[in-house]
Design a protein around this motif. Structure first.
Motif, PDB file in Angstrom:
ATOM      1  N   UNK A   1      19.118 -13.039  34.666  1.00 58.78           N
ATOM      2  CA  UNK A   1      20.136 -12.133  34.120  1.00 58.78           C
ATOM      3  C   UNK A   1      21.551 -12.529  34.530  1.00 58.78           C
ATOM      4  N   UNK A   2      21.718 -12.825  35.814  1.00 59.52           N
ATOM      5  CA  UNK A   2      23.072 -13.113  36.304  1.00 59.52           C
ATOM      6  C   UNK A   2      23.632 -14.364  35.624  1.00 59.52           C
ATOM      7  N   UNK A   3      22.819 -15.419  35.521  1.00 64.59           N
ATOM      8  CA  UNK A   3      23.304 -16.652  34.888  1.00 64.59           C
ATOM      9  C   UNK A   3      23.575 -16.423  33.409  1.00 64.59           C
ATOM     10  N   UNK A   4      22.669 -15.705  32.760  1.00 64.28           N
ATOM     11  CA  UNK A   4      22.847 -15.416  31.337  1.00 64.28           C
ATOM     12  C   UNK A   4      24.178 -14.685  31.114  1.00 64.28           C
ATOM     13  N   UNK A   5      24.434 -13.672  31.920  1.00 61.51           N
ATOM     14  CA  UNK A   5      25.662 -12.892  31.748  1.00 61.51           C
ATOM     15  C   UNK A   5      26.895 -13.755  32.023  1.00 61.51           C
ATOM     16  N   UNK A   6      26.772 -14.680  32.963  1.00 65.99           N
ATOM     17  CA  UNK A   6      27.904 -15.571  33.243  1.00 65.99           C
ATOM     18  C   UNK A   6      28.170 -16.517  32.072  1.00 65.99           C
ATOM     19  N   UNK A   7      27.089 -17.029  31.468  1.00 61.42           N
ATOM     20  CA  UNK A   7      27.256 -17.858  30.261  1.00 61.42           C
ATOM     21  C   UNK A   7      27.964 -17.060  29.169  1.00 61.42           C
ATOM     22  N   UNK A   8      27.510 -15.831  28.978  1.00 63.79           N
ATOM     23  CA  UNK A   8      28.076 -15.009  27.905  1.00 63.79           C
ATOM     24  C   UNK A   8      29.545 -14.702  28.183  1.00 63.79           C
ATOM     25  N   UNK A   9      29.872 -14.509  29.462  1.00 55.08           N
ATOM     26  CA  UNK A   9      31.271 -14.239  29.830  1.00 55.08           C
ATOM     27  C   UNK A   9      32.147 -15.410  29.388  1.00 55.08           C
ATOM     28  N   UNK A  10      31.652 -16.613  29.614  1.00 51.52           N
ATOM     29  CA  UNK A  10      32.428 -17.793  29.195  1.00 51.52           C
ATOM     30  C   UNK A  10      32.607 -17.794  27.678  1.00 51.52           C
ATOM     31  N   UNK A  11      31.508 -17.527  26.972  1.00 54.91           N
ATOM     32  CA  UNK A  11      31.575 -17.511  25.505  1.00 54.91           C
ATOM     33  C   UNK A  11      32.508 -16.411  24.997  1.00 54.91           C
TER      34      UNK A  11
END
Lengths: 354, 354
Positions: B13-23
């Motif tokens: 979850x944490x990595x996914x949310x960080x990827x999405x933040x970048x996007x």
């Protein structure tokens, strides 16, 4: 960033997602999965505890939560009619889904511009109640500036409903604002009702979502209807994390926001051409009735943002008796400045109405 | 992290949310708002273009998307019955919401364990079709290992439906897998139908969500029903960003995954006690029918993960003729190793069945 009188500070999407990523770390890879998993069940348990109800169900929206609750009563009590105030969200903002989709019908009780009272309920003709199964009480009543019945009258409404064999459902989208006025905690207010819906983004500042609360067998039924309605999502974790964050960051400020809203409303009432609904503010929200057209208000609002970088008004949401209605919800944003600051800027902004 | 034969790599979850933040950064503060805003409307337009349909609507789940589509046909064509294969998601996994909530009824066509054919449709008695408004065609048919009718038979099914005045809706939860088999792109397949639903997490690897596609007036109706069903959320941005990311990262690998799935299935078919459904794999998915009880399969699966840190099987999802059914969906995870690798580990894992 524009300084705003409205609500709580809101991060942009990227910052919000980064905050949530940090919060997610303690859950590792344990995403919620169709309502299962510690992330969602812990959250539901915490909300249930806060409201003193045995069980809670996280849902994507209030618009799916409330007709679902009423449908359960409809099946339990073998009728399809529900008592709604004319300003109910179910009548105004859901494209009549409770009728068209859920097969329920509405019996209007009370006057659209006044808070619901036990006298309104006692005026209902008995034959109107033949197929009635539930009474919906919205606390606070959003469309009339966040008004609340007195605690005594609220108890009388509930007693009347019980007497007539009706379930009591609280539309508590903004119930979080109410403890100050009633001098009772959320659980004491929720104890009046069989079921309660609360929103996770309005007062709380989450991304989206709602929680439905009630007895264990009621929530078991709600889970079945949630599956049927396509509201049982494979994963809700961004919404859960955002709600948890909002509860931590914003909920503690609501009592201060209520006190501040009263002061602010009293100050703004001194401006020519401005009336406050209600006269005595009861929650964190109130409505400004401004003696100008919607177009005029929108125009000065936008000019003021453009020239001062300050948002003292939202866009008007309605017109009542030739006045434009603007909804102010006090949160951490308004609290960051003294009442005099907002009064001066509101006065300056509205002076441009000419 | 456990090496898995299943699906695509999934961030926690944490990595996914960080990827999405970048996007999310390129969208600044422009969250989607009740279906409005460039983030969601651009996304819907892109999906509509990909499927060659005039309009698209993002929804939180397929379980709300599909009955909604059928309800629209029900109102347009004044009937309430829809033709469904006995293995349809609407019959098996939605607590019969299309009946209990949406007021529709199902006419079963075809055999639960065989792919739907035009011959099945021609065998329907005319009087059964009196109140029928739509035919649902699932591509590929998930419950029978991802089987597809031939292109020719698919066209015959659609022609039969048109002849009988039925709308054609494609349950395309996994339609993304189908272009290889048909040697046609998504738009050519979607052109057969009036409306199509696709999932944003199964093949794509998003967090949750679905898209409904069709003509402009159909999607206008769907927006109304979405409001009624509580599926028109204030913000869907985490799901939109995750779907966009999945389309970029995962969709390009699906043709390779189909070719690989065929090879892999042929290899696994050489293991004693293992049968593949279907014989000739057509998509990225297939089912293993393993001559052992569900408990036995679960036990060797868990042991193998514990001892080797390799997941060669999902938990069985059904039992057919005394065999446990395990669903393999090939994605970037399986592709990261040669077929021989998975064959050796599957053989070693199943050898523990004794």
């Amino acid at each position: 960033m524009t300084l705003s009188i409205l609500r709580h500070p809101q991060a942009d999407m990227a910052s919000e997602l980064r905050h949530l990523a940090r919060d997610a770390e303690r859950y590792g890879d344990n995403k919620d999965y169709y309502g299962q998993g510690g992330l969602i069940t812990d959250f539901e348990r915490d909300i249930a505890t806060m409201f003193g109800k045995p069980a809670a169900l996280m849902l994507p929206s209030g618009t799916v939560a409330q007709p679902m609750a009423l449908k359960i009563y409809s099946q339990q009590r073998q009728g399809q009619a529900v008592l709604l105030h004319p300003s109910s969200h179910l009548l105004l903002h859901e494209a009549m889904g409770f009728e068209a989709l859920w097969g329920l019908t509405g019996i209007h009780v009370g006057d659209a511009e006044r808070v619901l009272t036990s006298a309104d309920l006692k005026a209902v003709e008995p034959q109107q109640l033949q197929h009635a199964v539930a009474l919906v009480i919205e606390l606070p009543m959003r469309e009339i500036g966040g008004q609340l019945p007195s605690w005594q009258d609220l108890q009388a409404q509930v007693a009347w409903a019980r007497q007539h064999g009706l379930a009591v459902h609280i539309d508590g989208a903004r119930l979080w604002q109410c403890p100050s006025y009633y001098q009772r905690d959320l659980a004491q207010i929720a104890a009046l009702a069989d079921s309660v819906y609360v929103s996770l983004y309005k007062d709380i500042g989450g991304i989206a979502g709602a929680v439905l609360l009630g007895e264990n067998d009621f929530i078991a039924q709600a889970k079945l209807w949630s599956r049927r309605a396509g509201a049982n999502l494979i994963s809700l974790y961004p919404y859960i994390l955002a709600a948890q964050r909002g509860l931590k960051d914003n909920l503690p400020y609501l009592p201060a926001a209520v006190a501040y809203a009263r002061e602010l409303a009293n100050a703004l009432a001194t401006i020519d051409g401005v009336k406050i609904n209600p006269n005595q503010v009861q929650c964190t929200m109130f409505h400004l009735h401004i003696a100008a057209t919607v177009q005029q208000v929108e125009s000065v609002r936008e000019c003021y943002i453009a020239s001062q970088d300050i948002e003292v008004l939202p866009r008007p949401r309605a017109t009542v008796n030739g006045h434009s209605v603007c909804e102010i919800t006090v949160g951490r944003n308004a609290l960051s400045k003294p009442v005099e600051f907002w009064l001066a800027h509101m006065r300056a902004c509205l002076a441009r109405l000419g």
